[in-house]
Enzyme design. Sequence first.
Site, PDB file in Angstrom:
ATOM      1  N   ALA A   6       0.777  -1.042   0.011  1.00 58.07           N
ATOM      2  CA  ALA A   6      -0.162   0.220  -0.043  1.00 58.07           C
ATOM      3  C   ALA A   6       0.872   1.206  -0.031  1.00 58.07           C
ATOM      4  CB  ALA A   6      -0.949  -0.033   1.212  1.00 58.07           C
ATOM      5  N   SER A   8       1.384   5.210  -0.051  1.00 53.99           N
ATOM      6  CA  SER A   8       0.504   6.372   0.194  1.00 53.99           C
ATOM      7  C   SER A   8       1.416   7.449  -0.478  1.00 53.99           C
ATOM      8  CB  SER A   8       0.421   6.738   1.755  1.00 53.99           C
ATOM      9  OG  SER A   8       1.837   6.720   2.226  1.00 53.99           O
ATOM     10  N   THR A  11       6.926   8.193   3.630  1.00 53.60           N
ATOM     11  CA  THR A  11       8.412   7.600   3.965  1.00 53.60           C
ATOM     12  C   THR A  11       8.337   5.877   4.301  1.00 53.60           C
ATOM     13  OG1 THR A  11       9.288   9.408   5.012  1.00 53.60           O
ATOM     14  CG2 THR A  11      10.560   7.543   5.770  1.00 53.60           C
ATOM     15  N   ASP A  12       7.191   5.793   5.290  1.00 57.03           N
ATOM     16  CA  ASP A  12       7.153   4.464   5.675  1.00 57.03           C
ATOM     17  C   ASP A  12       6.612   3.388   4.588  1.00 57.03           C
ATOM     18  OD1 ASP A  12       7.523   5.587   8.283  1.00 57.03           O
ATOM     19  OD2 ASP A  12       5.464   5.827   8.759  1.00 57.03           O
ATOM     20  N   SER A  13       5.622   3.695   4.027  1.00 55.20           N
ATOM     21  CA  SER A  13       5.125   2.922   2.940  1.00 55.20           C
ATOM     22  C   SER A  13       6.419   2.517   1.857  1.00 55.20           C
ATOM     23  CB  SER A  13       4.099   3.260   2.137  1.00 55.20           C
ATOM     24  OG  SER A  13       3.814   4.579   1.530  1.00 55.20           O
ATOM     25  N   CYS A  90     -10.750   2.874   9.644  1.00 52.36           N
ATOM     26  CA  CYS A  90     -10.217   2.840   8.183  1.00 52.36           C
ATOM     27  C   CYS A  90      -9.294   1.638   8.143  1.00 52.36           C
ATOM     28  CB  CYS A  90      -9.447   4.197   7.695  1.00 52.36           C
ATOM     29  SG  CYS A  90      -8.574   3.988   6.284  1.00 52.36           S
ATOM     30  N   GLY A 114       2.975   0.225   5.685  1.00 50.13           N
ATOM     31  CA  GLY A 114       4.327   0.769   6.635  1.00 50.13           C
ATOM     32  C   GLY A 114       3.583   0.739   7.999  1.00 50.13           C
ATOM     33  N   CYS A 187      -6.408  12.071   7.744  1.00 48.44           N
ATOM     34  CA  CYS A 187      -6.246  12.390   6.202  1.00 48.44           C
ATOM     35  C   CYS A 187      -7.424  13.285   5.719  1.00 48.44           C
ATOM     36  CB  CYS A 187      -5.941  11.163   5.925  1.00 48.44           C
ATOM     37  SG  CYS A 187      -7.462  10.100   5.430  1.00 48.44           S
TER      38      CYS A 187
END
EC number: 2.8.1.13
Length: 346
Positions: A6, A8, A11-13, A90, A114, A187
């Site tokens: 996934a 977005s 940074t994390d994904s 979500c 992430g 978000c």
Amino acid sequence: MTIAVAMSGGTDSLFALVLLKEQGQQVCGLHARFIPPTGHDPVPDIRAMCDRLGVDLHVVDLTEAFEEHVVRPFMEDYMVGRTPNPCARCNATMKFGLLADAAAHVGAVHLATGHYARLLRHPRWGTVLQRGVDPAKDQSYFLSLVPHARLEKAVFPLGNWRKEAVRGELARRSIVPPLPSESQEICFVPDDDYRAFLKNRRVRLPGPGPIVTTRGRKIGSHAGLWQYTEGQRKGLGIAWHEPLYVVGKDMENNMLLVGGREALASPGCVAEEVNLLVPYEDWPAEVAVRIRYRQQPLSARVTLRDGRLYARFREPQPPAARGQVLAVYDMEHHVLGGGVILGPLP
């Protein structure tokens, strides 16, 4: 075996994708549109990054479903005086629900994200959710409502990582995320201003009413119960001989109930919409619970009765906000289950 990541744009994904690819996994990117673009569309930049990494990107439009399953319940909760947790909803309905379905549709067996949480294999319980090693970023609380069957297909590459190390490793590889800044808390709420969001959506919300102490004395007026959360101190607008806190909301009479610190002592809470991640018969007698994000776990005893969780804290705590998540852990930080807080213990 393909793993869809996934994406977005953050940074994390992105680092989750990089890690899996470097491990030799067959991966593809999957970006979900949850809200209509209001400014810069991140998709071209995400696609360019995936092209650079040699990864296909699939884009799925889930804006209508997100409105139905996340945004609308968020607004409805405020209408009845709850303090919702849209991120947990979500995760359960969208990311590991419809987005996971989209991953399967493009041929992926697993969906990676992430999230800072860990997934372990247990001989009896199968997949077990566990807190991430970074205490400042651990997101297991928000994942406690995700059904067990969905977690069986999930992958969390960042569970053993700390945020600072993730940033450093991307920099070492000269990889700049398309959206390098931290995402906002909610978000779909601009500037995290839920009051402005609800007003712009013209949500019919309860109006002003009396502020009443726990002893029944009226001491002021509130601006609408939806603007207050149990345990809140700031923003009451009342000069008093001691600090006052929100201890409850009487929706029927439109009254905001306040009291001093001693009135905050709550023995526990009740949660509905229960999601069991470990069979209840395997829960220890003494567990740890969290009733809000970034909270140190509280020692408690939790019973399951008539489809609800009844949590009794070892030490009285400030009241749990209705609509927030009750996450239950064992002493090894495994997530046993979760639910949506209904109110205080009867």
